[in-house]
Design a protein around this motif. Structure first.
Motif, PDB file in Angstrom:
ATOM      1  N   THR A  12      12.724  -4.548  -2.374  1.00 47.39           N
ATOM      2  CA  THR A  12      13.483  -4.974  -3.317  1.00 47.39           C
ATOM      3  C   THR A  12      12.137  -5.176  -5.135  1.00 47.39           C
ATOM      4  O   THR A  12      11.036  -5.021  -4.120  1.00 47.39           O
ATOM      5  N   GLU A  13      12.761  -5.105  -6.033  1.00 43.07           N
ATOM      6  CA  GLU A  13      11.502  -5.070  -7.388  1.00 43.07           C
ATOM      7  C   GLU A  13      10.647  -6.594  -7.191  1.00 43.07           C
ATOM      8  O   GLU A  13       9.589  -6.522  -7.415  1.00 43.07           O
ATOM      9  N   ARG A  14      10.984  -7.694  -6.795  1.00 49.53           N
ATOM     10  CA  ARG A  14      10.928  -8.783  -6.739  1.00 49.53           C
ATOM     11  C   ARG A  14      11.108  -9.834  -5.526  1.00 49.53           C
ATOM     12  O   ARG A  14      12.037  -9.906  -5.379  1.00 49.53           O
ATOM     13  N   LEU A  15      10.232 -10.126  -5.489  1.00 46.46           N
ATOM     14  CA  LEU A  15      10.227 -11.554  -3.623  1.00 46.46           C
ATOM     15  C   LEU A  15       9.800 -12.678  -3.959  1.00 46.46           C
ATOM     16  O   LEU A  15       9.731 -13.127  -5.065  1.00 46.46           O
ATOM     17  N   PRO A  16      10.705 -13.011  -2.976  1.00 41.59           N
ATOM     18  CA  PRO A  16      10.869 -14.777  -3.050  1.00 41.59           C
ATOM     19  C   PRO A  16       9.355 -14.852  -3.899  1.00 41.59           C
ATOM     20  O   PRO A  16       9.525 -16.785  -4.712  1.00 41.59           O
ATOM     21  N   ASP A  17       8.641 -14.528  -3.646  1.00 45.12           N
ATOM     22  CA  ASP A  17       7.427 -15.307  -3.672  1.00 45.12           C
ATOM     23  C   ASP A  17       6.382 -14.788  -5.213  1.00 45.12           C
ATOM     24  O   ASP A  17       5.279 -16.124  -5.662  1.00 45.12           O
ATOM     25  N   GLY A  18       6.988 -14.179  -5.978  1.00 42.29           N
ATOM     26  CA  GLY A  18       7.165 -13.746  -7.038  1.00 42.29           C
ATOM     27  C   GLY A  18       6.522 -12.428  -7.172  1.00 42.29           C
ATOM     28  O   GLY A  18       6.223 -11.817  -8.324  1.00 42.29           O
ATOM     29  N   SER A  19       6.056 -11.833  -6.405  1.00 42.61           N
ATOM     30  CA  SER A  19       5.431 -10.696  -6.102  1.00 42.61           C
ATOM     31  C   SER A  19       6.160  -9.461  -6.233  1.00 42.61           C
ATOM     32  O   SER A  19       7.658  -9.586  -6.917  1.00 42.61           O
ATOM     33  N   ARG A  20       5.891  -8.907  -7.635  1.00 37.76           N
ATOM     34  CA  ARG A  20       6.564  -7.650  -7.923  1.00 37.76           C
ATOM     35  C   ARG A  20       6.482  -6.340  -7.044  1.00 37.76           C
ATOM     36  O   ARG A  20       4.663  -5.687  -6.907  1.00 37.76           O
ATOM     37  N   GLN A  21       6.939  -5.441  -7.058  1.00 38.52           N
ATOM     38  CA  GLN A  21       7.417  -3.498  -6.372  1.00 38.52           C
ATOM     39  C   GLN A  21       7.431  -2.888  -7.278  1.00 38.52           C
ATOM     40  O   GLN A  21       8.348  -2.759  -8.341  1.00 38.52           O
ATOM     41  N   GLY A  22       6.420  -1.902  -7.363  1.00 36.48           N
ATOM     42  CA  GLY A  22       7.746  -0.368  -8.347  1.00 36.48           C
ATOM     43  C   GLY A  22       7.776   0.522  -7.330  1.00 36.48           C
ATOM     44  O   GLY A  22       8.043   0.241  -5.820  1.00 36.48           O
ATOM     45  N   ARG A  23       7.859   1.827  -7.472  1.00 33.01           N
ATOM     46  CA  ARG A  23       8.503   3.035  -7.087  1.00 33.01           C
ATOM     47  C   ARG A  23       7.973   3.761  -6.111  1.00 33.01           C
ATOM     48  O   ARG A  23       6.365   3.838  -7.077  1.00 33.01           O
ATOM     49  N   ASN A  24       8.587   4.028  -5.095  1.00 33.45           N
ATOM     50  CA  ASN A  24       7.122   5.198  -4.203  1.00 33.45           C
ATOM     51  C   ASN A  24       7.362   6.635  -4.693  1.00 33.45           C
ATOM     52  O   ASN A  24       8.347   6.883  -5.635  1.00 33.45           O
ATOM     53  N   GLY A  25       6.687   7.441  -4.029  1.00 32.14           N
ATOM     54  CA  GLY A  25       6.977   8.591  -4.632  1.00 32.14           C
ATOM     55  C   GLY A  25       8.592   9.476  -3.456  1.00 32.14           C
ATOM     56  O   GLY A  25       9.049   9.968  -4.883  1.00 32.14           O
ATOM     57  N   TYR A  26       9.162   8.200  -2.741  1.00 39.66           N
ATOM     58  CA  TYR A  26      10.776   8.926  -2.879  1.00 39.66           C
ATOM     59  C   TYR A  26      11.276   8.178  -3.583  1.00 39.66           C
ATOM     60  O   TYR A  26      13.018   9.108  -3.885  1.00 39.66           O
ATOM     61  N   GLY A  27      11.299   7.463  -4.678  1.00 37.31           N
ATOM     62  CA  GLY A  27      11.649   6.851  -5.309  1.00 37.31           C
ATOM     63  C   GLY A  27      13.049   5.855  -6.158  1.00 37.31           C
ATOM     64  O   GLY A  27      13.308   5.304  -6.360  1.00 37.31           O
ATOM     65  N   ASP A  28      12.136   5.065  -4.632  1.00 35.19           N
ATOM     66  CA  ASP A  28      12.347   3.323  -4.294  1.00 35.19           C
ATOM     67  C   ASP A  28      11.889   2.430  -4.756  1.00 35.19           C
ATOM     68  O   ASP A  28      10.687   2.541  -4.127  1.00 35.19           O
ATOM     69  N   ILE A  29      12.542   1.316  -3.700  1.00 33.52           N
ATOM     70  CA  ILE A  29      11.331   0.177  -5.050  1.00 33.52           C
ATOM     71  C   ILE A  29      11.057   0.023  -3.118  1.00 33.52           C
ATOM     72  O   ILE A  29      11.429   0.165  -2.080  1.00 33.52           O
ATOM     73  N   GLY A  30       9.293  -0.233  -3.785  1.00 31.31           N
ATOM     74  CA  GLY A  30       9.029  -1.125  -2.081  1.00 31.31           C
ATOM     75  C   GLY A  30       8.204   0.088  -1.159  1.00 31.31           C
ATOM     76  O   GLY A  30       8.023   1.450  -1.498  1.00 31.31           O
ATOM     77  N   TRP A  31       8.314   0.189  -0.523  1.00 29.57           N
ATOM     78  CA  TRP A  31       6.881   0.587   0.613  1.00 29.57           C
ATOM     79  C   TRP A  31       7.959   1.762   1.309  1.00 29.57           C
ATOM     80  O   TRP A  31       9.142   2.040   0.960  1.00 29.57           O
ATOM     81  N   GLY A  32       7.892   2.984   1.150  1.00 27.22           N
ATOM     82  CA  GLY A  32       8.382   4.412   1.583  1.00 27.22           C
ATOM     83  C   GLY A  32       7.253   4.866   3.029  1.00 27.22           C
ATOM     84  O   GLY A  32       6.127   5.446   2.472  1.00 27.22           O
ATOM     85  N   GLY A  33       7.899   4.240   3.646  1.00 32.19           N
ATOM     86  CA  GLY A  33       6.339   5.032   4.921  1.00 32.19           C
ATOM     87  C   GLY A  33       6.394   6.626   4.982  1.00 32.19           C
ATOM     88  O   GLY A  33       6.578   7.688   4.667  1.00 32.19           O
ATOM     89  N   PRO A  34       4.985   6.945   5.619  1.00 30.78           N
ATOM     90  CA  PRO A  34       4.770   8.342   5.825  1.00 30.78           C
ATOM     91  C   PRO A  34       5.821   9.329   6.631  1.00 30.78           C
ATOM     92  O   PRO A  34       6.613   8.812   7.229  1.00 30.78           O
ATOM     93  N   GLN A  35       5.954  10.381   5.988  1.00 27.84           N
ATOM     94  CA  GLN A  35       6.633  11.338   6.553  1.00 27.84           C
ATOM     95  C   GLN A  35       6.120  12.817   5.773  1.00 27.84           C
ATOM     96  O   GLN A  35       6.577  13.154   5.180  1.00 27.84           O
ATOM     97  N   PRO A  36       4.781  12.953   6.668  1.00 28.78           N
ATOM     98  CA  PRO A  36       4.257  14.581   6.231  1.00 28.78           C
ATOM     99  C   PRO A  36       5.159  15.495   6.276  1.00 28.78           C
ATOM    100  O   PRO A  36       5.762  15.399   7.414  1.00 28.78           O
ATOM    101  N   PRO A  37       4.914  16.652   6.004  1.00 29.08           N
ATOM    102  CA  PRO A  37       5.543  17.641   7.031  1.00 29.08           C
ATOM    103  C   PRO A  37       5.102  18.378   8.044  1.00 29.08           C
ATOM    104  O   PRO A  37       3.762  17.989   8.071  1.00 29.08           O
ATOM    105  N   PRO A  38       6.408  19.116   8.290  1.00 28.65           N
ATOM    106  CA  PRO A  38       5.074  19.326   9.417  1.00 28.65           C
ATOM    107  C   PRO A  38       3.677  19.938   9.867  1.00 28.65           C
ATOM    108  O   PRO A  38       4.415  20.794   8.685  1.00 28.65           O
ATOM    109  N   GLY A  39       3.515  20.541  10.632  1.00 27.58           N
ATOM    110  CA  GLY A  39       2.246  20.988  10.667  1.00 27.58           C
ATOM    111  C   GLY A  39       1.074  20.781  10.131  1.00 27.58           C
ATOM    112  O   GLY A  39       0.629  22.012   9.684  1.00 27.58           O
TER     113      GLY A  39
END
Length: 156
Positions: free
Chosen positions: A79-106
């Motif tokens: 989410t853009e805002r967390l309960p403690d007041g922290s804020r999050q931006g968009r990751n490379g996938y276009g989503d808010i918050g953490w976007g885990g690793p998914q490197p191309p195979p090989g």
């Protein structure tokens, strides 16, 4: 200042549970830090994959983290805002918050560089909704008191 994870060591493999290919995709890893410089009023954390194939892919932008925080628990809400007041931006996938690793195979091991910044500002001067990594970086230089890094690796 020191940054660590309870999920993986520095320069070690990131467990699949914290990747987009694991059983619980996009579950952020737990991070802990110590030794913040005097005068720290907030923290910002960026996670970037600088591998040539990834071209500095953004995996996490989280900022305005309160100064009393000694880390981030695993599984932060996307989410853009967390309960403690922290804020999050968009990751490379276009989503808010953490976007885990998914490197191309090989493409071999990709490094995931987590960089924590101790800042002398309560809030960064960025747009109100989901800023980009460029906006966050542009707002930080005059406020950085210290930084710490942690690198994890992942490949498919």
């Amino acid at each position: 200042m020191k940054l660590a994870s309870t999920a993986f060591g520095d320069k070690a493999r990131i467990p699949a549970v914290h990747t987009r290919t694991g059983g619980q995709p996009d579950r952020s890893p737990e991070l802990v830090w110590t030794g913040a410089p005097a005068g720290t009023r907030s923290f910002a954390l960026l996670c970037i994959d600088p591998h040539p194939v990834a071209r500095n892919w953004v995996h996490w932008i989280i900022f305005d983290i309160p100064p009393a925080a000694g880390g981030l628990k695993a599984g932060q809400p996307c989410t853009e805002r967390l309960p403690d007041g922290s804020r999050q931006g968009r990751n490379g996938y276009g989503d808010i918050g953490w976007g885990g690793p998914q490197p191309p195979p090989g493409t071999g091991d990709h490094p995931y560089e987590f960089t924590l910044y101790a800042l002398d500002a309560d809030r960064l001067d960025v747009k109100a909704t989901a800023p980009s990594v460029e906006e966050v970086r542009k707002s930080m230089p005059s406020h950085v008191l210290g930084q710490a890094a942690l690198v994890g690796y992942y490949s498919q």
